[in-house]
Design an enzyme around this catalytic site. Sequence first.
Site, mmCIF file in Angstrom:
data_model
loop_
_atom_site.group_PDB
_atom_site.id
_atom_site.type_symbol
_atom_site.label_atom_id
_atom_site.label_comp_id
_atom_site.label_asym_id
_atom_site.label_seq_id
_atom_site.Cartn_x
_atom_site.Cartn_y
_atom_site.Cartn_z
ATOM 1 N N ASP B 11 63.683 49.274 78.082
ATOM 2 C CA ASP B 11 62.620 49.230 77.078
ATOM 3 C C ASP B 11 62.144 50.661 76.891
ATOM 4 O O ASP B 11 61.708 51.298 77.846
ATOM 5 C CB ASP B 11 61.451 48.357 77.551
ATOM 6 C CG ASP B 11 61.814 46.868 77.520
ATOM 7 O OD1 ASP B 11 62.790 46.511 76.835
ATOM 8 O OD2 ASP B 11 61.117 46.085 78.178
ATOM 9 N N ASP B 130 62.455 35.181 70.716
ATOM 10 C CA ASP B 130 61.433 35.071 71.760
ATOM 11 C C ASP B 130 60.838 33.674 71.638
ATOM 12 O O ASP B 130 60.333 33.313 70.571
ATOM 13 C CB ASP B 130 60.324 36.109 71.554
ATOM 14 C CG ASP B 130 60.839 37.537 71.729
ATOM 15 O OD1 ASP B 130 61.899 37.720 72.364
ATOM 16 O OD2 ASP B 130 60.184 38.477 71.227
#
Lengths: 206, 255
Positions: B11, B130
Amino acid sequence: MIAIVDYGAGNVRSVSNAIAKLGHQATVTSEPGEVANAKAIIVPGVGSAADAMANLRALKLAESIKQWIAEGRPFLGVCIGLQILLTVSEEGGWCECLGIIPGRVRRLPRGLKVPHMGWNQVKQKVSHPVFDGIPDGASFYFLHSYYVEPADRSLVIGETEYGIPVCSVIAAGNLIATQFHPEKSGETGLKIYENFIRLATAHIYQ
Amino acid sequence: MLAKRIIPCLDVAGGRVVKGTSFVQLRDSGDPVELAHLYYQEGADEVVMLDITATAEERHTVTDIVENISENVFVPLAVGGGIRSIDDVRRLLLSGADKVCINTAALLNPTLVSKSADKFGSQSIVVAIDAKRIGRAKQAQWEVYICAGQRATGTEATAWAKRAVELGAGEILLTSIDADGHRAGYDIELTRAVSETVTVPVIASGGAGSMEDLRRALVSGKADAVIAASIFHYGICSILEAKEYLAKRGVAIRI
């Protein structure tokens, strides 16, 4: 000079990175003239065979590649760069390919996850210098929905199990082509490029 | 036999790898280029990089990072975060990404998925989903969230996964919002539900806290690949250790 043929459907950057890593220089080109002057050519590819063929024809590279291979000069095809060598591909409704290797390109059978994506093992059907330093059964990175079925099975030097035996490496004289992506197959994959360049260089000085 | 893939995820914000504060003590640096290379050497089957800030000015930083990673990392590289247009997809692929992960924009603008798949091939288009568990019914269901998990969509996750594949996604990156960051295991039920629904590979993400969690997602969850961040970043195990653990237990793994 090694030419990486850029016809708009190839991951040329990955291939040129791999060649650079091995300490060689490659030119990325879509010029038939430049291709003809190279010592060895690499035809990479991602995407669809139909698009690849359309682009190769539009850039007048289809004939250059045919002539190159007819002259027995060192050629490495990767993924779509292998599939376009056959006669026809089922992709896009039986599109006509280069017809250098008689045979068909078929869709992977239903019931399997398609695309065939990830690392799979290559069984070496015969001993060939392109496999030098690579153990039998080594894994390479695959990413494809269609597979080649050459009429002459003796050209198949590497095979991979994915529900059915899939032809993963072809060799015919100075032509070598892989279904997997050596440039995405770690150090083992780089070895394929290293072996090809060594063979191509030996051919040049013969 | 096709191997299950072990994928570290970076990330990135402001050009640095984030997630985990003790990170810097365990590794020399939070530099994404160095980390990607380190994970490559440890045996990563693929590398995923997500630009979690994804602001316009950082776009170019990310393109540079992708270029630099691809010079020395010879396994597939998937990049996501803030992809909104065909131009975004093209720029990342030309920079050296092999796949792009499209999340919010895929749901808001499904033609982006079909157009990108037509143009660049399904193999380079990953739809990232998600999902969050909803209700307590016997039949579990999950709702898709967008905008980094901030916005509920009312869309059911398995239905969206199926639709995404019809649109041209070549792979689904599935993250459980409930499990993410807890290091208590993946949402196995969610993973299995999506894996059994779609015909393309599914990457499970969110919740890995141990090597056994990876095994459960691959075996019980029927995932084709697992993403983990913390367990590798924090040094709970190396990628090689995880792969040896899985191989010893009969999971098809490339060592």
